[in-house]
Design a protein around this motif. Sequence first.
Motif, PDB file in Angstrom:
ATOM      1  N   ARG A   1      14.520 -26.233 -47.665  1.00 49.04           N
ATOM      2  CA  ARG A   1      15.892 -26.039 -48.160  1.00 49.04           C
ATOM      3  C   ARG A   1      15.883 -25.152 -49.405  1.00 49.04           C
ATOM      4  NH1 ARG A   1      16.369 -31.614 -46.823  1.00 49.04           N
ATOM      5  NH2 ARG A   1      15.973 -32.169 -49.007  1.00 49.04           N
ATOM      6  N   GLY A   2      14.903 -25.358 -50.273  1.00 52.17           N
ATOM      7  CA  GLY A   2      14.808 -24.525 -51.463  1.00 52.17           C
ATOM      8  C   GLY A   2      14.532 -23.072 -51.118  1.00 52.17           C
ATOM      9  N   LEU A   3      13.714 -22.851 -50.095  1.00 49.84           N
ATOM     10  CA  LEU A   3      13.403 -21.480 -49.698  1.00 49.84           C
ATOM     11  C   LEU A   3      14.637 -20.803 -49.104  1.00 49.84           C
ATOM     12  CD1 LEU A   3      11.325 -19.284 -49.499  1.00 49.84           C
ATOM     13  CD2 LEU A   3      10.563 -20.229 -47.327  1.00 49.84           C
ATOM     14  N   LEU A   4      15.426 -21.513 -48.326  1.00 52.87           N
ATOM     15  CA  LEU A   4      16.659 -20.937 -47.795  1.00 52.87           C
ATOM     16  C   LEU A   4      17.619 -20.582 -48.925  1.00 52.87           C
ATOM     17  CD1 LEU A   4      17.355 -23.190 -44.663  1.00 52.87           C
ATOM     18  CD2 LEU A   4      16.379 -20.879 -44.716  1.00 52.87           C
ATOM     19  N   GLU A   5      17.665 -21.422 -49.942  1.00 50.98           N
ATOM     20  CA  GLU A   5      18.513 -21.117 -51.092  1.00 50.98           C
ATOM     21  C   GLU A   5      17.997 -19.885 -51.836  1.00 50.98           C
ATOM     22  OE1 GLU A   5      21.592 -21.583 -54.000  1.00 50.98           O
ATOM     23  OE2 GLU A   5      21.319 -22.088 -51.892  1.00 50.98           O
ATOM     24  N   LEU A   6      16.674 -19.758 -51.935  1.00 46.79           N
ATOM     25  CA  LEU A   6      16.097 -18.580 -52.573  1.00 46.79           C
ATOM     26  C   LEU A   6      16.455 -17.320 -51.789  1.00 46.79           C
ATOM     27  CD1 LEU A   6      14.308 -17.470 -54.834  1.00 46.79           C
ATOM     28  CD2 LEU A   6      12.334 -17.836 -53.349  1.00 46.79           C
ATOM     29  N   ARG A   7      16.421 -17.404 -50.463  1.00 46.57           N
ATOM     30  CA  ARG A   7      16.856 -16.264 -49.649  1.00 46.57           C
ATOM     31  C   ARG A   7      18.302 -15.910 -49.962  1.00 46.57           C
ATOM     32  NH1 ARG A   7      14.767 -17.262 -43.415  1.00 46.57           N
ATOM     33  NH2 ARG A   7      12.505 -17.202 -43.806  1.00 46.57           N
ATOM     34  N   ARG A   8      19.152 -16.919 -50.014  1.00 47.35           N
ATOM     35  CA  ARG A   8      20.571 -16.674 -50.265  1.00 47.35           C
ATOM     36  C   ARG A   8      20.788 -15.977 -51.602  1.00 47.35           C
ATOM     37  NH1 ARG A   8      24.796 -18.473 -52.931  1.00 47.35           N
ATOM     38  NH2 ARG A   8      23.593 -20.059 -54.039  1.00 47.35           N
ATOM     39  N   MET A   9      20.022 -16.383 -52.602  1.00 48.67           N
ATOM     40  CA  MET A   9      20.221 -15.852 -53.945  1.00 48.67           C
ATOM     41  C   MET A   9      19.581 -14.492 -54.155  1.00 48.67           C
ATOM     42  SD  MET A   9      19.928 -19.174 -56.429  1.00 48.67           S
ATOM     43  CE  MET A   9      18.263 -19.561 -55.903  1.00 48.67           C
ATOM     44  N   THR A  10      18.504 -14.190 -53.427  1.00 53.08           N
ATOM     45  CA  THR A  10      17.761 -12.971 -53.735  1.00 53.08           C
ATOM     46  C   THR A  10      17.842 -11.880 -52.678  1.00 53.08           C
ATOM     47  OG1 THR A  10      15.716 -13.926 -52.835  1.00 53.08           O
ATOM     48  CG2 THR A  10      16.136 -14.223 -55.191  1.00 53.08           C
ATOM     49  N   ASN A  11      18.204 -12.196 -51.433  1.00 50.56           N
ATOM     50  CA  ASN A  11      18.438 -11.129 -50.465  1.00 50.56           C
ATOM     51  C   ASN A  11      19.714 -10.390 -50.864  1.00 50.56           C
ATOM     52  OD1 ASN A  11      16.218 -11.309 -48.756  1.00 50.56           O
ATOM     53  ND2 ASN A  11      17.157 -12.844 -47.446  1.00 50.56           N
ATOM     54  N   PRO A  12      19.732  -9.056 -50.777  1.00 49.12           N
ATOM     55  CA  PRO A  12      20.881  -8.288 -51.273  1.00 49.12           C
ATOM     56  C   PRO A  12      22.220  -8.718 -50.690  1.00 49.12           C
ATOM     57  CG  PRO A  12      19.051  -6.815 -50.810  1.00 49.12           C
ATOM     58  CD  PRO A  12      18.641  -8.176 -50.312  1.00 49.12           C
ATOM     59  N   ASP A  13      22.247  -9.112 -49.420  1.00 48.75           N
ATOM     60  CA  ASP A  13      23.505  -9.523 -48.799  1.00 48.75           C
ATOM     61  C   ASP A  13      23.688 -11.036 -48.775  1.00 48.75           C
ATOM     62  OD1 ASP A  13      21.556 -10.183 -47.002  1.00 48.75           O
ATOM     63  OD2 ASP A  13      22.492  -9.231 -45.264  1.00 48.75           O
ATOM     64  N   GLY A  14      22.777 -11.759 -49.433  1.00 50.27           N
ATOM     65  CA  GLY A  14      22.870 -13.214 -49.457  1.00 50.27           C
ATOM     66  C   GLY A  14      22.485 -13.873 -48.155  1.00 50.27           C
ATOM     67  N   GLY A  15      21.847 -13.128 -47.241  1.00 48.35           N
ATOM     68  CA  GLY A  15      21.493 -13.673 -45.943  1.00 48.35           C
ATOM     69  C   GLY A  15      20.327 -14.635 -46.005  1.00 48.35           C
ATOM     70  N   THR A  16      20.389 -15.685 -45.185  1.00 44.87           N
ATOM     71  CA  THR A  16      19.298 -16.659 -45.108  1.00 44.87           C
ATOM     72  C   THR A  16      18.534 -16.553 -43.788  1.00 44.87           C
ATOM     73  OG1 THR A  16      20.768 -18.351 -44.171  1.00 44.87           O
ATOM     74  CG2 THR A  16      20.569 -18.274 -46.576  1.00 44.87           C
ATOM     75  N   ASP A  17      18.843 -15.538 -42.994  1.00 45.35           N
ATOM     76  CA  ASP A  17      18.254 -15.417 -41.665  1.00 45.35           C
ATOM     77  C   ASP A  17      16.969 -14.600 -41.634  1.00 45.35           C
ATOM     78  OD1 ASP A  17      19.543 -13.072 -42.326  1.00 45.35           O
ATOM     79  OD2 ASP A  17      20.218 -12.655 -40.277  1.00 45.35           O
ATOM     80  N   ARG A  18      16.511 -14.155 -42.785  1.00 40.57           N
ATOM     81  CA  ARG A  18      15.275 -13.373 -42.832  1.00 40.57           C
ATOM     82  C   ARG A  18      14.565 -13.633 -44.148  1.00 40.57           C
ATOM     83  NH1 ARG A  18      19.454 -10.417 -44.205  1.00 40.57           N
ATOM     84  NH2 ARG A  18      19.334  -8.979 -45.970  1.00 40.57           N
ATOM     85  N   PRO A  19      13.238 -13.423 -44.197  1.00 36.01           N
ATOM     86  CA  PRO A  19      12.460 -13.699 -45.410  1.00 36.01           C
ATOM     87  C   PRO A  19      12.910 -12.860 -46.603  1.00 36.01           C
ATOM     88  CG  PRO A  19      11.027 -13.601 -43.507  1.00 36.01           C
ATOM     89  CD  PRO A  19      12.375 -13.142 -43.043  1.00 36.01           C
TER      90      PRO A  19
END
Length: 215
Positions: free
Chosen positions: A110-128
């Motif tokens: 869950r923490g990693l998905l949140e990190l994706r949301r916060m740090t991917n440019p588009d806020g996406g959680t579907d990719r590393p």
Amino acid sequence: MTRPPTAAQRRVIDAADPVSGRLKGTPAQLTALVRHGLAFRHPRPPHDHFLTPAGHRVREAVPGPPSGGPAADAPGAGADSGVFAARVGGEEDGADRGPARLREVRGAWRGLLELRRMTNPDGGTDRPCGWERAHLVRAAALAVEAAGHRPAGPGGGDGYRVRGTPQPEAVAVHAPDEATLRACAATLEQAGWQVGEHTEPRTRARYLLASPRRA
């Protein structure tokens, strides 16, 4: 970074969230870590600070001479530090699937998905995200373990093993049978990885080659 962090800065780094890298400290400490390239300030409110890949490497560094390879990618890395580490297969305690371990793994995912949301440019959680690209073996192992797959024990056994490869941004995933291998492939694809199945030329054993998907 031209000089090591101060003792106070090191304490801030060591206290960072083990998965997201979120930092807590004084404004001066956080500003100094950003200046040295060890942290970044998130552009969206509440503008929290997080470790960069360089900051993660500082936190994970083991005192002493270099080992010749990334400590974070070795089996059992983090086991003695008190920080959560996904099981890559081959650890002495790899058979532990008790409730406490399951809670740790699910919380880390869950923490990693949140990190994706916060740090991917588009806020996406579907990719590393960037952290996963800097910690390929640990990231792939977390995705596999969080899906309920069992890691191999120190003598091998019936579980998966995740290992680094000479190829950039690629890890190898080994499993004892075709069904487990395909199940791991499906898990990684769902977690945003590109996966291909290959054959080891000498042993003819099948294995996966997985890379983080970019788009």
